[in-house]
Design a protein around this motif. Sequence first.
Motif, PDB file in Angstrom:
ATOM      1  N   ASP A 129       1.409  -2.722 -10.610  1.00 21.15           N
ATOM      2  CA  ASP A 129       1.057  -3.924  -9.854  1.00 21.15           C
ATOM      3  C   ASP A 129       2.010  -5.078 -10.151  1.00 21.15           C
ATOM      4  OD1 ASP A 129      -1.013  -2.612  -8.656  1.00 21.15           O
ATOM      5  OD2 ASP A 129      -2.592  -3.596  -9.813  1.00 21.15           O
ATOM      6  N   TYR A 130       2.418  -5.245 -11.405  1.00 26.56           N
ATOM      7  CA  TYR A 130       3.374  -6.306 -11.733  1.00 26.56           C
ATOM      8  C   TYR A 130       4.724  -6.036 -11.091  1.00 26.56           C
ATOM      9  CZ  TYR A 130       0.328  -8.576 -15.153  1.00 26.56           C
ATOM     10  OH  TYR A 130      -0.698  -9.255 -15.754  1.00 26.56           O
ATOM     11  N   SER A 131       5.096  -4.794 -11.037  1.00 26.56           N
ATOM     12  CA  SER A 131       6.366  -4.436 -10.408  1.00 26.56           C
ATOM     13  C   SER A 131       6.330  -4.784  -8.923  1.00 26.56           C
ATOM     14  CB  SER A 131       6.629  -2.946 -10.608  1.00 26.56           C
ATOM     15  OG  SER A 131       7.763  -2.546  -9.906  1.00 26.56           O
ATOM     16  N   ARG A 132       5.256  -4.403  -8.238  1.00 23.34           N
ATOM     17  CA  ARG A 132       5.128  -4.713  -6.807  1.00 23.34           C
ATOM     18  C   ARG A 132       4.982  -6.214  -6.580  1.00 23.34           C
ATOM     19  NH1 ARG A 132       1.382   0.069  -6.337  1.00 23.34           N
ATOM     20  NH2 ARG A 132      -0.267  -1.458  -6.233  1.00 23.34           N
ATOM     21  N   LEU A 133       4.256  -6.887  -7.464  1.00 24.98           N
ATOM     22  CA  LEU A 133       4.096  -8.331  -7.358  1.00 24.98           C
ATOM     23  C   LEU A 133       5.451  -9.022  -7.532  1.00 24.98           C
ATOM     24  CD1 LEU A 133       1.689 -10.183  -6.848  1.00 24.98           C
ATOM     25  CD2 LEU A 133       1.428 -10.412  -9.312  1.00 24.98           C
ATOM     26  N   SER A 134       6.254  -8.546  -8.462  1.00 27.45           N
ATOM     27  CA  SER A 134       7.599  -9.104  -8.671  1.00 27.45           C
ATOM     28  C   SER A 134       8.432  -9.009  -7.406  1.00 27.45           C
ATOM     29  CB  SER A 134       8.317  -8.364  -9.804  1.00 27.45           C
ATOM     30  OG  SER A 134       7.695  -8.595 -11.035  1.00 27.45           O
ATOM     31  N   GLN A 135       8.332  -7.876  -6.723  1.00 26.65           N
ATOM     32  CA  GLN A 135       9.083  -7.692  -5.484  1.00 26.65           C
ATOM     33  C   GLN A 135       8.624  -8.673  -4.408  1.00 26.65           C
ATOM     34  OE1 GLN A 135       8.350  -3.592  -4.632  1.00 26.65           O
ATOM     35  NE2 GLN A 135       9.975  -2.860  -5.979  1.00 26.65           N
TER      36      GLN A 135
ATOM     37  N   ILE B  64      -3.366  -9.933  -3.264  1.00 27.46           N
ATOM     38  CA  ILE B  64      -4.272  -9.192  -2.393  1.00 27.46           C
ATOM     39  C   ILE B  64      -3.517  -8.082  -1.659  1.00 27.46           C
ATOM     40  CG2 ILE B  64      -5.696  -9.370  -0.304  1.00 27.46           C
ATOM     41  CD1 ILE B  64      -7.135 -10.252  -2.855  1.00 27.46           C
ATOM     42  N   ILE B  65      -2.304  -8.361  -1.225  1.00 30.22           N
ATOM     43  CA  ILE B  65      -1.497  -7.312  -0.581  1.00 30.22           C
ATOM     44  C   ILE B  65      -1.296  -6.162  -1.561  1.00 30.22           C
ATOM     45  CG2 ILE B  65       0.801  -6.727   0.309  1.00 30.22           C
ATOM     46  CD1 ILE B  65       0.956  -9.661   1.333  1.00 30.22           C
ATOM     47  N   THR B  66      -0.931  -6.498  -2.789  1.00 26.99           N
ATOM     48  CA  THR B  66      -0.694  -5.484  -3.817  1.00 26.99           C
ATOM     49  C   THR B  66      -1.961  -4.680  -4.100  1.00 26.99           C
ATOM     50  OG1 THR B  66       1.024  -6.850  -4.820  1.00 26.99           O
ATOM     51  CG2 THR B  66       0.064  -5.152  -6.194  1.00 26.99           C
ATOM     52  N   GLN B  67      -3.081  -5.355  -4.221  1.00 22.33           N
ATOM     53  CA  GLN B  67      -4.344  -4.662  -4.496  1.00 22.33           C
ATOM     54  C   GLN B  67      -4.750  -3.774  -3.322  1.00 22.33           C
ATOM     55  OE1 GLN B  67      -7.677  -7.247  -5.356  1.00 22.33           O
ATOM     56  NE2 GLN B  67      -9.001  -5.529  -5.905  1.00 22.33           N
ATOM     57  N   ALA B  68      -4.625  -4.284  -2.106  1.00 18.05           N
ATOM     58  CA  ALA B  68      -4.991  -3.499  -0.924  1.00 18.05           C
ATOM     59  C   ALA B  68      -4.073  -2.286  -0.779  1.00 18.05           C
ATOM     60  CB  ALA B  68      -4.941  -4.366   0.333  1.00 18.05           C
ATOM     61  N   GLU B  69      -2.814  -2.478  -1.046  1.00 15.60           N
ATOM     62  CA  GLU B  69      -1.862  -1.368  -0.983  1.00 15.60           C
ATOM     63  C   GLU B  69      -2.231  -0.285  -2.002  1.00 15.60           C
ATOM     64  OE1 GLU B  69       2.913  -0.643  -1.654  1.00 15.60           O
ATOM     65  OE2 GLU B  69       2.183  -2.685  -1.360  1.00 15.60           O
ATOM     66  N   SER B  70      -2.646  -0.704  -3.175  1.00 12.39           N
ATOM     67  CA  SER B  70      -3.068   0.239  -4.204  1.00 12.39           C
ATOM     68  C   SER B  70      -4.327   0.998  -3.773  1.00 12.39           C
ATOM     69  CB  SER B  70      -3.326  -0.515  -5.511  1.00 12.39           C
ATOM     70  OG  SER B  70      -3.781   0.341  -6.508  1.00 12.39           O
ATOM     71  N   VAL B  71      -5.265   0.288  -3.169  1.00 12.40           N
ATOM     72  CA  VAL B  71      -6.525   0.912  -2.733  1.00 12.40           C
ATOM     73  C   VAL B  71      -6.303   1.871  -1.565  1.00 12.40           C
ATOM     74  CG1 VAL B  71      -8.768   0.425  -1.631  1.00 12.40           C
ATOM     75  CG2 VAL B  71      -7.996  -0.942  -3.591  1.00 12.40           C
ATOM     76  N   PHE B  72      -5.512   1.443  -0.579  1.00 14.91           N
ATOM     77  CA  PHE B  72      -5.335   2.247   0.628  1.00 14.91           C
ATOM     78  C   PHE B  72      -4.148   3.198   0.548  1.00 14.91           C
ATOM     79  CE2 PHE B  72      -7.784  -1.452   2.086  1.00 14.91           C
ATOM     80  CZ  PHE B  72      -8.890  -0.782   2.586  1.00 14.91           C
TER      81      PHE B  72
ATOM     82  N   VAL C 247       7.809 -10.701 -12.831  1.00 20.87           N
ATOM     83  CA  VAL C 247       6.485 -10.969 -13.376  1.00 20.87           C
ATOM     84  C   VAL C 247       6.223  -9.932 -14.465  1.00 20.87           C
ATOM     85  CG1 VAL C 247       4.020 -11.118 -12.885  1.00 20.87           C
ATOM     86  CG2 VAL C 247       5.680 -11.854 -11.162  1.00 20.87           C
ATOM     87  N   THR C 248       6.035 -10.416 -15.695  1.00 16.51           N
ATOM     88  CA  THR C 248       5.795  -9.507 -16.812  1.00 16.51           C
ATOM     89  C   THR C 248       4.353  -9.524 -17.286  1.00 16.51           C
ATOM     90  OG1 THR C 248       6.508 -11.225 -18.363  1.00 16.51           O
ATOM     91  CG2 THR C 248       8.176  -9.651 -17.633  1.00 16.51           C
TER      92      THR C 248
ATOM     93  N   ALA D  96       0.764 -18.499  -2.379  1.00 17.79           N
ATOM     94  CA  ALA D  96       1.632 -17.342  -2.145  1.00 17.79           C
ATOM     95  C   ALA D  96       1.271 -16.205  -3.099  1.00 17.79           C
ATOM     96  CB  ALA D  96       3.103 -17.720  -2.300  1.00 17.79           C
ATOM     97  N   VAL D  97       0.984 -16.549  -4.344  1.00 15.72           N
ATOM     98  CA  VAL D  97       0.571 -15.538  -5.328  1.00 15.72           C
ATOM     99  C   VAL D  97      -0.761 -14.920  -4.923  1.00 15.72           C
ATOM    100  CG1 VAL D  97      -0.218 -15.202  -7.712  1.00 15.72           C
ATOM    101  CG2 VAL D  97       1.907 -16.450  -7.258  1.00 15.72           C
ATOM    102  N   ARG D  98      -1.687 -15.741  -4.459  1.00 13.31           N
ATOM    103  CA  ARG D  98      -2.991 -15.242  -3.999  1.00 13.31           C
ATOM    104  C   ARG D  98      -2.783 -14.178  -2.923  1.00 13.31           C
ATOM    105  NH1 ARG D  98      -6.320 -19.935  -1.669  1.00 13.31           N
ATOM    106  NH2 ARG D  98      -6.481 -20.510  -3.845  1.00 13.31           N
TER     107      ARG D  98
END
Length: 154
Positions: free
Chosen positions: A20-26, A98-106, A32-33, A92-94
């Motif tokens: 998730d941090y890797s995708r969030l960094s992108q 959510i994009i990262t979490q939804a991508e992980s779920v779906f 983001v560490t 923007a982080v919010r």
Amino acid sequence: MPQAKTFKFAAPAATDLPDDYSRLSQLLSVDVTDELNLAEHISAGLPLDVVSMLTNAGIKRSEIISLVAPARTLQHRQSKGEPLNPEESERAVRLARIITQAESVFGDRTDAITWLRRSLLRFNGKSPLDMLRTDVGCRLVENYLIEIDEGYAA
């Protein structure tokens, strides 16, 4: 006398970062560490590149304008070469979380974005993206994604 335990406090190597941090960094155009690091990026203001990254992820410019900052503000920041301010960065982080979490779920970004735009009875006909206008709404979306991921929601 028992031996005192010693703890190593070191930043994780890039390969040790949660996915998730890797995708969030992108999505955020910054490394983001951990949460403290993310808070520092927000306070300093994220680079304006985050808008392009979110657009490349499938978020429409009109959605970014609605959720992150007005078009005129973004235009001003671009002409002056300024980063987002902390409030805009937080929004923007919010969105990126959510994009990262939804991508992980779906399991797929396209499916995640489609779900984020769908009107849901759970949110009184609003879409999850609509709910991201407030912190409380964002938490409701996060919780719903957790329920979906754990099999509690249909």
